[in-house]
Scaffold this motif. Structure first.
Motif, PDB file in Angstrom:
ATOM      1  N   LEU A  44      21.763  40.037   6.211  1.00  0.00           N
ATOM      2  CA  LEU A  44      20.435  39.622   6.662  1.00  0.00           C
ATOM      3  C   LEU A  44      20.394  39.256   8.139  1.00  0.00           C
ATOM      4  O   LEU A  44      19.368  38.791   8.630  1.00  0.00           O
ATOM      5  N   ASP A  45      21.529  39.456   8.821  1.00  0.00           N
ATOM      6  CA  ASP A  45      21.618  39.146  10.249  1.00  0.00           C
ATOM      7  C   ASP A  45      21.214  37.694  10.514  1.00  0.00           C
ATOM      8  O   ASP A  45      20.390  37.392  11.381  1.00  0.00           O
ATOM      9  N   GLY A  46      21.833  36.791   9.747  1.00  0.00           N
ATOM     10  CA  GLY A  46      21.491  35.381   9.857  1.00  0.00           C
ATOM     11  C   GLY A  46      22.656  34.541  10.332  1.00  0.00           C
ATOM     12  O   GLY A  46      23.726  35.054  10.679  1.00  0.00           O
ATOM     13  N   ASP A  47      22.437  33.230  10.379  1.00  0.00           N
ATOM     14  CA  ASP A  47      23.495  32.266  10.663  1.00  0.00           C
ATOM     15  C   ASP A  47      24.090  31.789   9.344  1.00  0.00           C
ATOM     16  O   ASP A  47      23.435  31.845   8.294  1.00  0.00           O
ATOM     17  N   LEU A  48      25.315  31.272   9.419  1.00  0.00           N
ATOM     18  CA  LEU A  48      26.015  30.796   8.225  1.00  0.00           C
ATOM     19  C   LEU A  48      26.508  29.378   8.433  1.00  0.00           C
ATOM     20  O   LEU A  48      27.078  29.052   9.477  1.00  0.00           O
ATOM     21  N   ASP A  49      26.270  28.543   7.436  1.00  0.00           N
ATOM     22  CA  ASP A  49      26.794  27.182   7.438  1.00  0.00           C
ATOM     23  C   ASP A  49      26.967  26.765   5.977  1.00  0.00           C
ATOM     24  O   ASP A  49      26.669  27.529   5.054  1.00  0.00           O
ATOM     25  N   LEU A  50      27.459  25.565   5.787  1.00  0.00           N
ATOM     26  CA  LEU A  50      27.657  25.012   4.443  1.00  0.00           C
ATOM     27  C   LEU A  50      26.623  23.934   4.157  1.00  0.00           C
ATOM     28  O   LEU A  50      26.151  23.251   5.062  1.00  0.00           O
ATOM     29  N   ILE A  51      26.295  23.788   2.888  1.00  0.00           N
ATOM     30  CA  ILE A  51      25.570  22.617   2.421  1.00  0.00           C
ATOM     31  C   ILE A  51      26.509  21.895   1.460  1.00  0.00           C
ATOM     32  O   ILE A  51      26.836  22.412   0.387  1.00  0.00           O
ATOM     33  N   LEU A  52      27.008  20.756   1.894  1.00  0.00           N
ATOM     34  CA  LEU A  52      27.984  20.024   1.091  1.00  0.00           C
ATOM     35  C   LEU A  52      27.263  19.066   0.149  1.00  0.00           C
ATOM     36  O   LEU A  52      26.541  18.162   0.582  1.00  0.00           O
ATOM     37  N   VAL A  53      27.462  19.287  -1.111  1.00  0.00           N
ATOM     38  CA  VAL A  53      26.885  18.450  -2.151  1.00  0.00           C
ATOM     39  C   VAL A  53      27.842  18.494  -3.327  1.00  0.00           C
ATOM     40  O   VAL A  53      28.495  19.511  -3.576  1.00  0.00           O
ATOM     41  N   ARG A  54      27.972  17.384  -4.031  1.00  0.00           N
ATOM     42  CA  ARG A  54      28.927  17.304  -5.138  1.00  0.00           C
ATOM     43  C   ARG A  54      28.236  16.804  -6.394  1.00  0.00           C
ATOM     44  O   ARG A  54      27.409  15.895  -6.355  1.00  0.00           O
ATOM     45  N   LYS A  55      28.611  17.407  -7.507  1.00  0.00           N
ATOM     46  CA  LYS A  55      28.069  16.914  -8.767  1.00  0.00           C
ATOM     47  C   LYS A  55      28.703  15.580  -9.106  1.00  0.00           C
ATOM     48  O   LYS A  55      29.855  15.289  -8.730  1.00  0.00           O
ATOM     49  N   LEU A 119      14.055  29.196   8.679  1.00  0.00           N
ATOM     50  CA  LEU A 119      14.002  29.793   7.348  1.00  0.00           C
ATOM     51  C   LEU A 119      15.387  29.613   6.735  1.00  0.00           C
ATOM     52  O   LEU A 119      16.365  30.177   7.228  1.00  0.00           O
ATOM     53  N   VAL A 120      15.490  28.809   5.682  1.00  0.00           N
ATOM     54  CA  VAL A 120      16.780  28.427   5.109  1.00  0.00           C
ATOM     55  C   VAL A 120      16.919  29.026   3.709  1.00  0.00           C
ATOM     56  O   VAL A 120      16.008  28.927   2.883  1.00  0.00           O
ATOM     57  N   LEU A 140      17.879  18.775   2.286  1.00  0.00           N
ATOM     58  CA  LEU A 140      17.424  19.734   3.293  1.00  0.00           C
ATOM     59  C   LEU A 140      15.942  19.571   3.603  1.00  0.00           C
ATOM     60  O   LEU A 140      15.523  19.668   4.769  1.00  0.00           O
ATOM     61  N   ARG A 141      15.129  19.331   2.599  1.00  0.00           N
ATOM     62  CA  ARG A 141      13.686  19.172   2.811  1.00  0.00           C
ATOM     63  C   ARG A 141      13.407  18.036   3.789  1.00  0.00           C
ATOM     64  O   ARG A 141      12.495  18.134   4.621  1.00  0.00           O
ATOM     65  N   ALA A 142      14.213  16.986   3.714  1.00  0.00           N
ATOM     66  CA  ALA A 142      14.029  15.847   4.614  1.00  0.00           C
ATOM     67  C   ALA A 142      14.335  16.203   6.069  1.00  0.00           C
ATOM     68  O   ALA A 142      13.968  15.455   6.983  1.00  0.00           O
ATOM     69  N   ARG A 143      15.007  17.349   6.277  1.00  0.00           N
ATOM     70  CA  ARG A 143      15.354  17.784   7.639  1.00  0.00           C
ATOM     71  C   ARG A 143      14.393  18.858   8.153  1.00  0.00           C
ATOM     72  O   ARG A 143      14.614  19.462   9.187  1.00  0.00           O
ATOM     73  N   ARG A 147      10.876  26.914   5.910  1.00  0.00           N
ATOM     74  CA  ARG A 147      10.763  27.441   4.541  1.00  0.00           C
ATOM     75  C   ARG A 147      12.122  27.307   3.878  1.00  0.00           C
ATOM     76  O   ARG A 147      13.162  27.511   4.525  1.00  0.00           O
ATOM     77  N   LEU A 148      12.127  26.969   2.601  1.00  0.00           N
ATOM     78  CA  LEU A 148      13.362  26.672   1.883  1.00  0.00           C
ATOM     79  C   LEU A 148      13.449  27.547   0.637  1.00  0.00           C
ATOM     80  O   LEU A 148      12.631  27.424  -0.282  1.00  0.00           O
ATOM     81  N   LEU A 149      14.435  28.444   0.642  1.00  0.00           N
ATOM     82  CA  LEU A 149      14.640  29.366  -0.473  1.00  0.00           C
ATOM     83  C   LEU A 149      15.960  29.079  -1.166  1.00  0.00           C
ATOM     84  O   LEU A 149      16.900  28.557  -0.545  1.00  0.00           O
ATOM     85  N   VAL A 150      16.036  29.459  -2.442  1.00  0.00           N
ATOM     86  CA  VAL A 150      17.265  29.374  -3.215  1.00  0.00           C
ATOM     87  C   VAL A 150      17.602  30.771  -3.717  1.00  0.00           C
ATOM     88  O   VAL A 150      16.718  31.493  -4.199  1.00  0.00           O
ATOM     89  N   ALA A 151      18.870  31.158  -3.598  1.00  0.00           N
ATOM     90  CA  ALA A 151      19.332  32.452  -4.090  1.00  0.00           C
ATOM     91  C   ALA A 151      20.566  32.218  -4.948  1.00  0.00           C
ATOM     92  O   ALA A 151      21.594  31.765  -4.442  1.00  0.00           O
ATOM     93  N   VAL A 152      20.457  32.519  -6.240  1.00  0.00           N
ATOM     94  CA  VAL A 152      21.574  32.282  -7.162  1.00  0.00           C
ATOM     95  C   VAL A 152      21.774  33.498  -8.061  1.00  0.00           C
ATOM     96  O   VAL A 152      20.844  34.274  -8.310  1.00  0.00           O
ATOM     97  N   GLY A 153      23.000  33.625  -8.543  1.00  0.00           N
ATOM     98  CA  GLY A 153      23.313  34.738  -9.422  1.00  0.00           C
ATOM     99  C   GLY A 153      22.722  34.579 -10.807  1.00  0.00           C
ATOM    100  O   GLY A 153      22.121  35.508 -11.358  1.00  0.00           O
ATOM    101  N   VAL A 154      22.864  33.377 -11.388  1.00  0.00           N
ATOM    102  CA  VAL A 154      22.455  33.179 -12.780  1.00  0.00           C
ATOM    103  C   VAL A 154      22.074  31.725 -12.992  1.00  0.00           C
ATOM    104  O   VAL A 154      22.636  30.817 -12.369  1.00  0.00           O
ATOM    105  N   ALA A 155      21.107  31.512 -13.876  1.00  0.00           N
ATOM    106  CA  ALA A 155      20.696  30.151 -14.229  1.00  0.00           C
ATOM    107  C   ALA A 155      19.947  30.195 -15.555  1.00  0.00           C
ATOM    108  O   ALA A 155      19.227  31.161 -15.828  1.00  0.00           O
TER     109      ALA A 155
END
Length: 209
Positions: A44-55, A119-120, A140-143, A147-155
């Protein structure tokens, strides 16, 4: 069934192809989604970073998520367990998971890209309860992303419904009614190690623009 995480990432890249040219910020949830994040950011020709969150694991059953916590200490607790949660245990488990995140942030050397006005896209290999991603999305919303999207394989359907209340858009490749674990939908669901994450991010930083 996906062949592996790379297969799921390539399929997500097709579904998100319309984002190319908008320079999205791809935020991967360590550790499993980091290889997926590299594929998506490249496609997607985007930037890459991590979102660190733990269950936050349940007492006596650390694999079952009762909630999640992000790096800043924002805690999300699953509504179905909130009324029965012991505060002393919750505080101890939260502190333990924040220590893990601090260690990993230092080890991985992630970029800490500001999501404000961007666009995240938050990517993960799959969702079970949704608690971990919800904590990430709320933080993330607080920052103030544009626009805030989620992309996941399965749920599973119930987790997907919860996610939609916290994101502007959710893209999920598979929504099975018979769901027991994310790994059942991947032929190869091997663990992604810390050193692999570090190597992937190091290689990404060295990639010419």
């Amino acid at each position: 069934m996906f062949k592996d995480r790379a297969d799921a990432a390539r399929q997500l890249a097709v579904r998100l192809a319309h984002l190319r040219g908008q320079h999205p910020l791809i935020l991967a949830v360590p550790r499993g989604a980091v290889p997926m994040g590299v594929i998506l950011a490249t496609a997607l020709d985007g930037d890459l970073d991590l979102i660190l969150v733990r269950k936050l694991g349940a007492p006596g059953n650390p694999e079952y998520a009762i909630g999640a916590v992000d790096e800043a200490g924002h805690v999300y607790i699953n509504p179905d367990v909130a009324a029965h949660m012991e505060m002393a245990y919750l505080a101890e488990e939260t502190a333990r998971q924040q220590a893990v995140m601090a260690r990993r942030r230092a080890q991985y050397g992630a970029a800490r890209i500001d999501p404000a006005g961007r666009l995240v896209v938050v990517v993960d290999d799959g969702v079970a309860t949704g608690a971990t991603l919800i904590a990430a999305l709320d933080a993330l919303r607080a920052r103030h992303p544009a626009r805030l999207l989620v992309a996941v394989g399965v749920a599973p359907p119930d987790a997907l419904a919860r996610l939609r209340a916290h994101a502007d858009e959710v893209v999920c490749l598979q929504v099975p009614g018979d769901f027991s674990a994310v790994g059942q939908f991947y032929r190869d669901f091997g663990e992604v190690r810390d050193d692999e994450v570090t190597a992937l991010l190091s290689a990404w930083r060295k990639t010419p623009d």
